[in-house]
Design a protein around this motif. Sequence first.
Motif, PDB file in Angstrom:
ATOM      1  N   GLY A 164       0.816  -1.203   0.000  1.00 53.62           N
ATOM      2  CA  GLY A 164       0.000   0.000   0.000  1.00 53.62           C
ATOM      3  C   GLY A 164       0.852   1.256   0.000  1.00 53.62           C
ATOM      4  O   GLY A 164       1.933   1.302   0.590  1.00 53.62           O
ATOM      5  N   PHE A 165       0.354   2.283  -0.675  1.00 57.02           N
ATOM      6  CA  PHE A 165       1.015   3.585  -0.669  1.00 57.02           C
ATOM      7  C   PHE A 165       0.010   4.643  -1.104  1.00 57.02           C
ATOM      8  O   PHE A 165      -1.105   4.328  -1.546  1.00 57.02           O
ATOM      9  N   VAL A 166       0.402   5.907  -0.975  1.00 56.71           N
ATOM     10  CA  VAL A 166      -0.472   7.031  -1.302  1.00 56.71           C
ATOM     11  C   VAL A 166       0.313   8.044  -2.132  1.00 56.71           C
ATOM     12  O   VAL A 166       1.497   8.296  -1.862  1.00 56.71           O
ATOM     13  N   GLU A 167      -0.361   8.623  -3.125  1.00 51.70           N
ATOM     14  CA  GLU A 167       0.212   9.687  -3.937  1.00 51.70           C
ATOM     15  C   GLU A 167      -0.625  10.943  -3.729  1.00 51.70           C
ATOM     16  O   GLU A 167      -1.855  10.874  -3.752  1.00 51.70           O
ATOM     17  N   GLY A 187      -1.813  -5.504   9.007  1.00 52.39           N
ATOM     18  CA  GLY A 187      -0.933  -6.436   8.322  1.00 52.39           C
ATOM     19  C   GLY A 187      -0.796  -6.167   6.844  1.00 52.39           C
ATOM     20  O   GLY A 187      -0.694  -7.085   6.029  1.00 52.39           O
ATOM     21  N   ILE A 188      -0.768  -4.884   6.475  1.00 54.01           N
ATOM     22  CA  ILE A 188      -0.620  -4.472   5.079  1.00 54.01           C
ATOM     23  C   ILE A 188       0.803  -3.974   4.873  1.00 54.01           C
ATOM     24  O   ILE A 188       1.226  -3.018   5.540  1.00 54.01           O
ATOM     25  N   PRO A 189       1.581  -4.569   3.979  1.00 51.56           N
ATOM     26  CA  PRO A 189       2.930  -4.041   3.749  1.00 51.56           C
ATOM     27  C   PRO A 189       2.880  -2.665   3.094  1.00 51.56           C
ATOM     28  O   PRO A 189       2.065  -2.418   2.201  1.00 51.56           O
ATOM     29  N   ARG A 190       3.736  -1.766   3.550  1.00 54.80           N
ATOM     30  CA  ARG A 190       3.845  -0.448   2.918  1.00 54.80           C
ATOM     31  C   ARG A 190       4.878  -0.526   1.799  1.00 54.80           C
ATOM     32  O   ARG A 190       5.978  -1.036   2.002  1.00 54.80           O
ATOM     33  N   GLU A 191       4.535   0.010   0.647  1.00 52.25           N
ATOM     34  CA  GLU A 191       5.449  -0.021  -0.486  1.00 52.25           C
ATOM     35  C   GLU A 191       6.352   1.213  -0.416  1.00 52.25           C
ATOM     36  O   GLU A 191       5.922   2.326  -0.732  1.00 52.25           O
ATOM     37  N   LEU A 192       7.607   0.991  -0.035  1.00 54.64           N
ATOM     38  CA  LEU A 192       8.523   2.094   0.217  1.00 54.64           C
ATOM     39  C   LEU A 192       9.338   2.491  -1.009  1.00 54.64           C
ATOM     40  O   LEU A 192      10.116   3.452  -0.946  1.00 54.64           O
ATOM     41  N   PRO A 333      18.645   6.855  -6.841  1.00 50.61           N
ATOM     42  CA  PRO A 333      19.165   5.928  -5.827  1.00 50.61           C
ATOM     43  C   PRO A 333      18.086   4.933  -5.420  1.00 50.61           C
ATOM     44  O   PRO A 333      16.908   5.290  -5.309  1.00 50.61           O
ATOM     45  N   MET A 334      18.505   3.685  -5.209  1.00 48.15           N
ATOM     46  CA  MET A 334      17.525   2.632  -4.958  1.00 48.15           C
ATOM     47  C   MET A 334      17.853   1.867  -3.682  1.00 48.15           C
ATOM     48  O   MET A 334      19.019   1.587  -3.393  1.00 48.15           O
ATOM     49  N   ASN A 335      16.801   1.520  -2.948  1.00 46.95           N
ATOM     50  CA  ASN A 335      16.934   0.567  -1.859  1.00 46.95           C
ATOM     51  C   ASN A 335      16.335  -0.767  -2.299  1.00 46.95           C
ATOM     52  O   ASN A 335      15.902  -0.922  -3.450  1.00 46.95           O
ATOM     53  N   THR A 336      16.309  -1.718  -1.401  1.00 52.31           N
ATOM     54  CA  THR A 336      15.809  -3.046  -1.755  1.00 52.31           C
ATOM     55  C   THR A 336      14.357  -3.004  -2.202  1.00 52.31           C
ATOM     56  O   THR A 336      13.950  -3.717  -3.131  1.00 52.31           O
ATOM     57  N   SER A 337      13.550  -2.168  -1.576  1.00 51.33           N
ATOM     58  CA  SER A 337      12.129  -2.108  -1.938  1.00 51.33           C
ATOM     59  C   SER A 337      11.944  -1.669  -3.384  1.00 51.33           C
ATOM     60  O   SER A 337      11.036  -2.154  -4.075  1.00 51.33           O
ATOM     61  N   HIS A 338      12.783  -0.752  -3.878  1.00 52.11           N
ATOM     62  CA  HIS A 338      12.683  -0.340  -5.277  1.00 52.11           C
ATOM     63  C   HIS A 338      12.932  -1.526  -6.212  1.00 52.11           C
ATOM     64  O   HIS A 338      12.219  -1.712  -7.207  1.00 52.11           O
ATOM     65  N   LEU A 339      13.940  -2.309  -5.904  1.00 51.80           N
ATOM     66  CA  LEU A 339      14.269  -3.439  -6.768  1.00 51.80           C
ATOM     67  C   LEU A 339      13.169  -4.490  -6.738  1.00 51.80           C
ATOM     68  O   LEU A 339      12.830  -5.088  -7.774  1.00 51.80           O
ATOM     69  N   VAL A 340      12.585  -4.719  -5.568  1.00 50.51           N
ATOM     70  CA  VAL A 340      11.461  -5.651  -5.480  1.00 50.51           C
ATOM     71  C   VAL A 340      10.290  -5.133  -6.312  1.00 50.51           C
ATOM     72  O   VAL A 340       9.633  -5.888  -7.045  1.00 50.51           O
ATOM     73  N   ALA A 341      10.028  -3.829  -6.223  1.00 53.62           N
ATOM     74  CA  ALA A 341       8.910  -3.256  -6.976  1.00 53.62           C
ATOM     75  C   ALA A 341       9.119  -3.405  -8.475  1.00 53.62           C
ATOM     76  O   ALA A 341       8.165  -3.690  -9.225  1.00 53.62           O
TER      77      ALA A 341
END
Length: 441
Positions: A164-167, A187-192, A333-341
Amino acid sequence: MDELGARAAALVARYPRHARLRRVGTSRAGSPLLLLSVGHGSRQVLVVGGPHANEPVGGATALRLAERAVADPRLTEGADATWNLLLCVDPDGLRRNEGWLTGPYTLGRYARNFFRPGFLEQPEWLPDGPDRATLPETRTLLALQDELRPFLQCSLHGVDVGGGFVELTHELPGLAQRISHTAARLGIPRELGAYDTLYWPDLGPAVYRIPPPRRGDLTAAITEAAVDSTWCHPRRHGTVTAVVEAPMWGVAAVADDSPPVDRDGVLRTVSRTLRHDTRRLRRVLARLRPHLAAVPEAAHLLAPVDDYLLVCPRLADEWDPDTDDRTDRSLPPMNTSHLVALRLAGRRLSLRTAGLLHQLVTRTGGDPAGVLAELDRLVDEGCADYRDGCGAHWIPVGRQVEYQTRVVLAAFELAGRRAAAGARSGEPGRGSEAAVPMHRD
């Protein structure tokens, strides 16, 4: 789709003093566009359900919000507010997803019954600007925005696999903390590192700023969506727009903001996989296309297929650290969440294309091109990668709805404070800022 209207009518029948239902437009296929309103305040809220055909959670959330507004006068009389809930802005597309909407909710069933129209047939997209909008659904939404001049607009979207995320078009301080609390409770993962927002500013964890739109040609629009949208149109009224994304299948790793171990290696793998799947899908389409002349509604299924097959290689080049995509734009710049996305997005594009082609084959009444086995392999591979490789797990509908409802209510409170404080409503116009990449996936 019919259930949404019936449930809204039943709520109005129970609470005729507080709620009312009206037809505000008609879809291309003749379905009513229904607006459920609760309260009689002077300050308007507009909630848009079903902006994408494969994202049904918004309709259920709209009904949940209506029930909350009827039950809690602090949301109406206490805030001098009226809630206007457009139950579904793309009812025709939603009907084409009914093959999976009743369950069982498996990735394979979803993929083989998935539908989403081509980019030019999505109601929130304004590739030629609001004055030249052609879809009746889009014109209805624009007219509502100009009629109501809402202080808050919430567009209810769904992520098929991810978090989940918000724009936001305007900053709402405190929203990221509210989302964090709600996501943890449910229990909802936040998409970082959301794929849609790869080049957008962060306003906090899982909250992103929608940049002002700029014009681009159609080719650029398809790959980057450098165009206007109904998210930005009501800025002239001082409206805050919040695009609220709720996941159907959650993936815990989208919340991992740690530094990646091998950024370039992951990007090469994602790009290579997307190119490989695209070649397979193109071969399937070339064999299948000559057999589609007599298939009912083939054009509706082919339009998104052609869009996806155009976008896929361009995205593979954009993500590949060894390829110049000719945009003069480097990856942020990317963290792990970016690569998963990005991994999820690449699979999403090929899986959706395979699912649409699968439906085209079944509508021929047989398998005249001999491609069904290959499409089944593509669907099964994609689902296995989601399930076994990414740990995707189904989030019950009730939790999806409750998450989205709580995020909307938080945005309502914070946008109300912003309006009460007399926040400046003017925003920079079109310019050279980053494009608005409208949900390319």
